[in-house]
Design an enzyme around this catalytic site. Structure first.
Site, short mmCIF file in Angstrom:
data_model
loop_
_atom_site.label_atom_id
_atom_site.label_comp_id
_atom_site.label_asym_id
_atom_site.label_seq_id
_atom_site.Cartn_x
_atom_site.Cartn_y
_atom_site.Cartn_z
N GLY A 11 35.56 32.48 41.15
CA GLY A 11 34.44 32.94 41.47
C GLY A 11 33.54 33.05 40.13
N PHE A 12 32.40 33.69 40.25
CA PHE A 12 31.41 33.96 39.09
C PHE A 12 32.07 34.28 37.93
CE2 PHE A 12 27.76 36.67 37.66
CZ PHE A 12 27.58 35.90 36.87
N THR A 38 34.02 33.14 48.66
CA THR A 38 32.84 33.20 47.92
C THR A 38 32.81 32.40 46.46
OG1 THR A 38 33.39 35.42 46.76
CG2 THR A 38 32.04 35.51 48.71
N ASP A 58 44.98 33.33 50.11
CA ASP A 58 44.43 34.60 50.19
C ASP A 58 45.51 35.56 49.29
OD1 ASP A 58 42.50 34.40 51.98
OD2 ASP A 58 44.10 34.70 53.65
N LEU A 74 40.23 40.18 40.32
CA LEU A 74 38.79 40.15 40.57
C LEU A 74 38.65 39.77 42.19
CD1 LEU A 74 39.39 39.12 37.49
CD2 LEU A 74 36.75 39.01 37.49
N LYS A 106 55.01 41.90 35.93
CA LYS A 106 56.26 42.24 34.94
C LYS A 106 56.45 43.62 34.90
CE LYS A 106 57.45 38.70 32.23
NZ LYS A 106 57.33 38.03 31.13
N TYR A 145 33.07 48.08 50.52
CA TYR A 145 33.05 47.58 49.19
C TYR A 145 33.26 48.84 48.31
CZ TYR A 145 31.75 45.13 44.78
OH TYR A 145 31.76 44.55 43.49
N ARG A 186 22.17 37.81 45.86
CA ARG A 186 21.71 38.76 44.77
C ARG A 186 20.50 38.20 44.24
NH1 ARG A 186 27.40 40.11 42.05
NH2 ARG A 186 27.74 38.12 42.82
N1 LIG Z 1 28.84 40.23 39.79
C1 LIG Z 1 28.62 41.18 39.47
O1 LIG Z 1 27.44 41.75 39.25
C2 LIG Z 1 29.63 42.45 39.72
C3 LIG Z 1 29.55 43.61 39.51
C4 LIG Z 1 30.35 44.76 39.63
C5 LIG Z 1 31.59 44.22 40.08
N2 LIG Z 1 31.74 43.10 40.07
C6 LIG Z 1 33.32 42.87 40.62
O2 LIG Z 1 33.79 41.63 39.90
C7 LIG Z 1 34.68 40.65 40.60
C8 LIG Z 1 34.40 39.35 40.66
O3 LIG Z 1 32.77 39.49 40.98
P1 LIG Z 1 32.15 38.14 41.15
O4 LIG Z 1 30.64 38.15 40.91
O5 LIG Z 1 32.65 36.97 40.37
O6 LIG Z 1 32.39 37.70 42.78
P2 LIG Z 1 32.54 36.09 43.28
O7 LIG Z 1 32.27 36.47 44.76
O8 LIG Z 1 31.93 35.21 42.64
O9 LIG Z 1 34.02 36.06 43.00
C9 LIG Z 1 35.21 36.81 43.80
C10 LIG Z 1 36.34 35.87 43.92
O10 LIG Z 1 37.26 36.21 44.49
C11 LIG Z 1 37.76 35.52 45.48
N3 LIG Z 1 38.34 36.17 46.58
C12 LIG Z 1 37.95 37.01 47.44
N4 LIG Z 1 38.63 37.64 48.35
C13 LIG Z 1 39.81 37.06 48.04
C14 LIG Z 1 41.07 37.04 48.58
N5 LIG Z 1 41.35 37.94 49.60
N6 LIG Z 1 42.08 36.42 48.23
C15 LIG Z 1 41.75 35.44 47.27
N7 LIG Z 1 40.62 35.34 46.45
C16 LIG Z 1 39.49 35.96 46.94
C17 LIG Z 1 36.45 34.63 46.12
O11 LIG Z 1 36.56 33.35 46.62
C18 LIG Z 1 35.71 34.57 44.79
O12 LIG Z 1 36.43 33.32 44.11
C19 LIG Z 1 34.81 41.54 41.95
O13 LIG Z 1 35.95 42.38 42.05
C20 LIG Z 1 33.48 42.17 41.94
O14 LIG Z 1 33.67 43.18 42.73
C21 LIG Z 1 31.05 42.14 40.22
#
Ligand SMILES: NC(=O)c1ccc[n+]([C@@H]2O[C@H](COP(=O)([O-])OP(=O)(O)OC[C@H]3O[C@@H](n4cnc5c(N)ncnc54)[C@H](O)[C@@H]3O)[C@@H](O)[C@H]2O)c1
Length: 332
Positions: A11-12, A38, A58, A74, A106, A145, A186
């Site tokens: 992810g991001f 995502t 998953d 994450l 671990k 969420y 977003r």
């Molecule tokens: N980007 C933000 O502004 C922000 C703010 C607050 C919290 N967060 C938290 O940080 C984390 C990462 O956010 P992000 O912006 O990179 O989001 P994102 O959607 O880019 O990344 C999330 C990743 O998780 C993977 N994923 C989702 N469900 C899954 C599952 N069941 N099994 C395996 N992989 C799964 C998706 O494919 C994706 O690669 C998240 O937990 C999010 O809630 C992000």
């Protein structure tokens, strides 16, 4: 030497975190587990490090005989349109994902979790300290969420209290930057994708709702300091974000200026859109006094736009043309 697992690492934020983790010399193996819901494999395609591997799965279904010294959870969509479309899957990713990840940790290993500033709901207090209990509607459209973040925090802190789990939890505020999906939904990514493809920039509501925009490099730096660099007994939850509050409209106007004058249109707000969001950084300043969000939104948004331009193969000439077409239309 340590074995590390990053759930959601394609992810991001996860992909930037992997880049940062791979700078460490004490890691022998880094496994990303991601189902690409995502996330995108392109986000980690640049990694050539032999210690790195990618498993498409998953997280709830991930099976391995390995045990990991550090687990970073994450795996969850962060963008409202994505999690609001699939609430059950969102709850599962956060909560069932955490159960599964606890099984591969671990004994004595560290569990790091990205919760969210969304646990504050639509806050009545500004800025929001970690002690603020928030205003979340457990039956509302964002509950999958918000409540799964809250419940996963509870699970992990209770595991800490009853079994001594080494846990670290951050509550990131709005993050933006390269490697966000163009269809992420977003504000900053929407504005960039719209402006660069000649479409109007869509602002929800009157645009006066504020956010604290943190550029990804600053936020990942905060994660690194809290998760593994700084010695601290504080386990969180820790607000990590930029405390400079900017209205959504101001960002839209700035993107418009950078992208040749894209027009701004207004649409109704999505349900339960928070009116304000700003971290109280007292704890962050205490546990990582040398950290700050150093990159201004002007610089960060310009960098993000540049990345989107390359990603979407849009040349500056095309953006200028889109700008002139708009001016032509406006004149008619
Ligand atoms: N980007 C933000 O502004 C922000 C703010 C607050 C919290 N967060 C938290 O940080 C984390 C990462 O956010 P992000 O912006 O990179 O989001 P994102 O959607 O880019 O990344 C999330 C990743 O998780 C993977 N994923 C989702 N469900 C899954 C599952 N069941 N099994 C395996 N992989 C799964 C998706 O494919 C994706 O690669 C998240 O937990 C999010 O809630 C992000």
């Amino acid at each position: 030497m340590k074995k590390v697992l990053v759930a959601g690492g394609a992810g991001f934020l996860g992909s930037h975190l992997c880049d940062r983790l791979l700078n460490r010399a004490d890691i022998e193996k880094l496994v990303v587990v991601d189902n690409l819901w995502t996330g995108r494999e392109e986000n980690v395609a640049h990694i050539r490090d032999p210690r790195f591997s990618f498993v498409r799965s998953d997280i709830e279904e991930f099976r391995t005989s390995d045990k990991y010294d550090e687990v970073y959870h994450l795996a969850s969509p962060a963008s409202p349109p994505w999690y609001m479309r699939e609430p059950k899957r969102t709850i599962s990713a956060n909560l069932i994902g955490a159960f599964r990840l606890l099984d591969v940790l671990k004994k004595g290993g560290r569990f790091c979790f990205t919760s969210s500033s969304e646990v504050y709901g639509d806050p009545l207090v500004s800025p929001q300290p970690e002690s603020y209990k928030g205003q979340v509607d457990c039956t509302g459209p964002r509950a999958s969420y918000d409540e799964s973040k809250r419940c996963t925090e509870s699970l992990l802190f209770e595991m800490q209290r009853t079994q001594g789990l080494d846990v670290k939890i951050v509550r990131p505020f709005n993050v933006y930057g390269p490697r966000t999906r163009p269809d992420d939904g977003r504000a900053v990514s929407n504005f960039a994708a719209q402006a660069l493809t000649g479409r109007p920039i869509t602002v929800f509501g009157d645009g006066l709702q504020s956010r604290s925009w943190g550029y990804v490099d600053d936020i990942i730096d905060g994660f690194a300091r809290f998760f593994w660099m700084n010695e601290t007994d504080y386990r969180g939850p820790l607000n990590v974000g930029n405390d400079r509050e900017i209205s959504v409209l101001e960002v839209a106007q700035y993107v418009s200026r950078l992208a040749g004058g894209a027009p701004i249109v207004f649409e109704p707000s999505p349900p339960h859109d928070p009116t304000n969001r700003r971290p109280d950084l007292t704890n962050a300043n205490y546990v990582m006094p040398e950290w700050s969000c150093a990159i201004s939104y002007e610089e960060g948004v310009a960098k993000t736009l540049e990345w989107f331009r390359e990603e979407m193969n849009i040349t500056t000439a095309q953006v200028d043309q889109a700008g002139s077409r708009r001016l032509g239309k406006a004149g008619r």
